[in-house]
Write a protein that holds these residues in place. Structure first.
Motif, PDB file in Angstrom:
ATOM      1  N   LYS A   7       0.835  -1.205   0.000  1.00  0.00           N
ATOM      2  CA  LYS A   7       0.000   0.000   0.000  1.00  0.00           C
ATOM      3  C   LYS A   7       0.866   1.250   0.000  1.00  0.00           C
ATOM      4  O   LYS A   7       0.556   2.229  -0.694  1.00  0.00           O
ATOM      5  N   ALA A 155      -0.299  -3.139 -11.785  1.00  0.00           N
ATOM      6  CA  ALA A 155      -1.503  -3.976 -11.869  1.00  0.00           C
ATOM      7  C   ALA A 155      -1.373  -4.855 -13.104  1.00  0.00           C
ATOM      8  O   ALA A 155      -1.789  -4.474 -14.192  1.00  0.00           O
ATOM      9  N   GLU A 164      -8.262  -3.334 -14.811  1.00  0.00           N
ATOM     10  CA  GLU A 164      -9.207  -2.419 -14.176  1.00  0.00           C
ATOM     11  C   GLU A 164      -9.605  -2.910 -12.789  1.00  0.00           C
ATOM     12  O   GLU A 164      -9.674  -2.127 -11.826  1.00  0.00           O
ATOM     13  N   ALA A 165      -9.858  -4.205 -12.668  1.00  0.00           N
ATOM     14  CA  ALA A 165     -10.259  -4.768 -11.375  1.00  0.00           C
ATOM     15  C   ALA A 165      -9.163  -4.592 -10.328  1.00  0.00           C
ATOM     16  O   ALA A 165      -9.447  -4.284  -9.156  1.00  0.00           O
ATOM     17  N   LEU A 166      -7.910  -4.751 -10.741  1.00  0.00           N
ATOM     18  CA  LEU A 166      -6.804  -4.573  -9.800  1.00  0.00           C
ATOM     19  C   LEU A 166      -6.643  -3.110  -9.405  1.00  0.00           C
ATOM     20  O   LEU A 166      -6.384  -2.803  -8.241  1.00  0.00           O
ATOM     21  N   GLU A 168      -8.999  -0.930  -9.287  1.00  0.00           N
ATOM     22  CA  GLU A 168     -10.127  -0.662  -8.399  1.00  0.00           C
ATOM     23  C   GLU A 168      -9.788  -1.049  -6.962  1.00  0.00           C
ATOM     24  O   GLU A 168     -10.156  -0.342  -6.013  1.00  0.00           O
ATOM     25  N   LYS A 169      -9.053  -2.124  -6.791  1.00  0.00           N
ATOM     26  CA  LYS A 169      -8.691  -2.596  -5.453  1.00  0.00           C
ATOM     27  C   LYS A 169      -7.509  -1.832  -4.864  1.00  0.00           C
ATOM     28  O   LYS A 169      -7.454  -1.606  -3.654  1.00  0.00           O
ATOM     29  N   ARG A 170      -6.567  -1.425  -5.712  1.00  0.00           N
ATOM     30  CA  ARG A 170      -5.284  -0.959  -5.213  1.00  0.00           C
ATOM     31  C   ARG A 170      -5.103   0.549  -5.133  1.00  0.00           C
ATOM     32  O   ARG A 170      -4.323   1.028  -4.297  1.00  0.00           O
ATOM     33  N   ARG A 176      -7.758   8.353  -6.701  1.00  0.00           N
ATOM     34  CA  ARG A 176      -8.644   7.506  -7.494  1.00  0.00           C
ATOM     35  C   ARG A 176      -9.257   8.238  -8.693  1.00  0.00           C
ATOM     36  O   ARG A 176      -9.350   7.678  -9.775  1.00  0.00           O
TER      37      ARG A 176
END
Length: 225
Positions: A7, A155, A164-166, A168-170, A176
């Motif tokens: 993170k 990602a 895109e999904a990664l 969205e999570k990261r 954002r």
């Protein structure tokens, strides 16, 4: 030099991009949300510079779906002949304009499902419109974003949807809304496909790519990130 995995590393990755470009914006020119939608549809397999040249006169005459329908498919083609796939793009723009009138009162819907139900509008286009028009936290994955995310390790995914999904999570909260703009612009001007300019990259210390170009071409002075 390692890929941004924690993170803290991902936060620093975007902090550095934001420091280099505090207010990233789309390079497409438009005057309202409808024109933005049209411009993004036209940008498929075309450069933003090329789209802006093609729409300069078009957007002076056409500001609404009704005006686009009145212009007609042949009239639209006359403006966009310099763009790739202009025949299919013209057909889709007229069809989506008719659908906006019939189903949405001539307004561009803010819902992703409603947007992707329009002819010629895929998930990437919908994400761009939602982000640029209404400030929604969406992640449009074009070829630049896909390349940067996989090359750096931010990602990694085999498809735009997986990337895109990664994202969205990261992607952390402060970054954002601007994330996909930073990634697009970084891919367009620094982390290029054929000759990435790693020597001036602000996130080189957080990049997992092993084949970095650490020196500029001969005769070209290295500039600071």
């Amino acid at each position: 030099m390692t890929a941004p995995r924690t993170k803290a590393q991902i936060f620093e990755f975007f902090r550095l991009l934001a420091e280099a470009d505090p207010d990233p914006q789309t390079e497409l020119a438009f005057g309202n949300t409808y024109q933005l939608l049209v411009a993004v549809v036209l940008s498929a397999q075309s450069t933003d510079v090329g789209v802006n040249k093609a729409t300069r006169a078009l957007f002076e005459a056409v500001r609404t779906p009704a005006e686009m329908v009145a212009l007609g498919e042949e009239g639209l083609k006359a403006h966009i002949r310099t763009l790739g796939l202009f025949n299919s793009k013209a057909k889709n723009v007229i069809l989506l304009s008719e659908q906006l009138i019939a189903e949405h009162g001539g307004e561009v819907p803010q819902d992703r499902d409603a947007l992707t139900a329009l002819p010629g509008v895929g998930r990437k286009t919908a994400n761009v419109v939602m982000n640029c028009a209404w400030g929604q936290e969406t992640f449009a994955v074009d070829t630049h974003v896909f390349r940067v995310c996989n090359r750096t390790g931010l990602a990694r995914g085999k498809t735009p949807e997986a990337v895109e999904a990664l994202l969205e999570k990261r992607v952390p909260a402060p970054f954002r809304q601007g994330a996909h703009h930073w990634l697009i612009l970084h891919g367009r001007y620094t982390c290029k496909a054929r000759a990435p300019e790693c020597w001036r990259c602000p996130v080189i210390g957080l990049c997992g790519w092993r084949e970095k170009n650490l020196s500029p071409p001969k005769g070209r002075a290295a500039s600071a990130p």
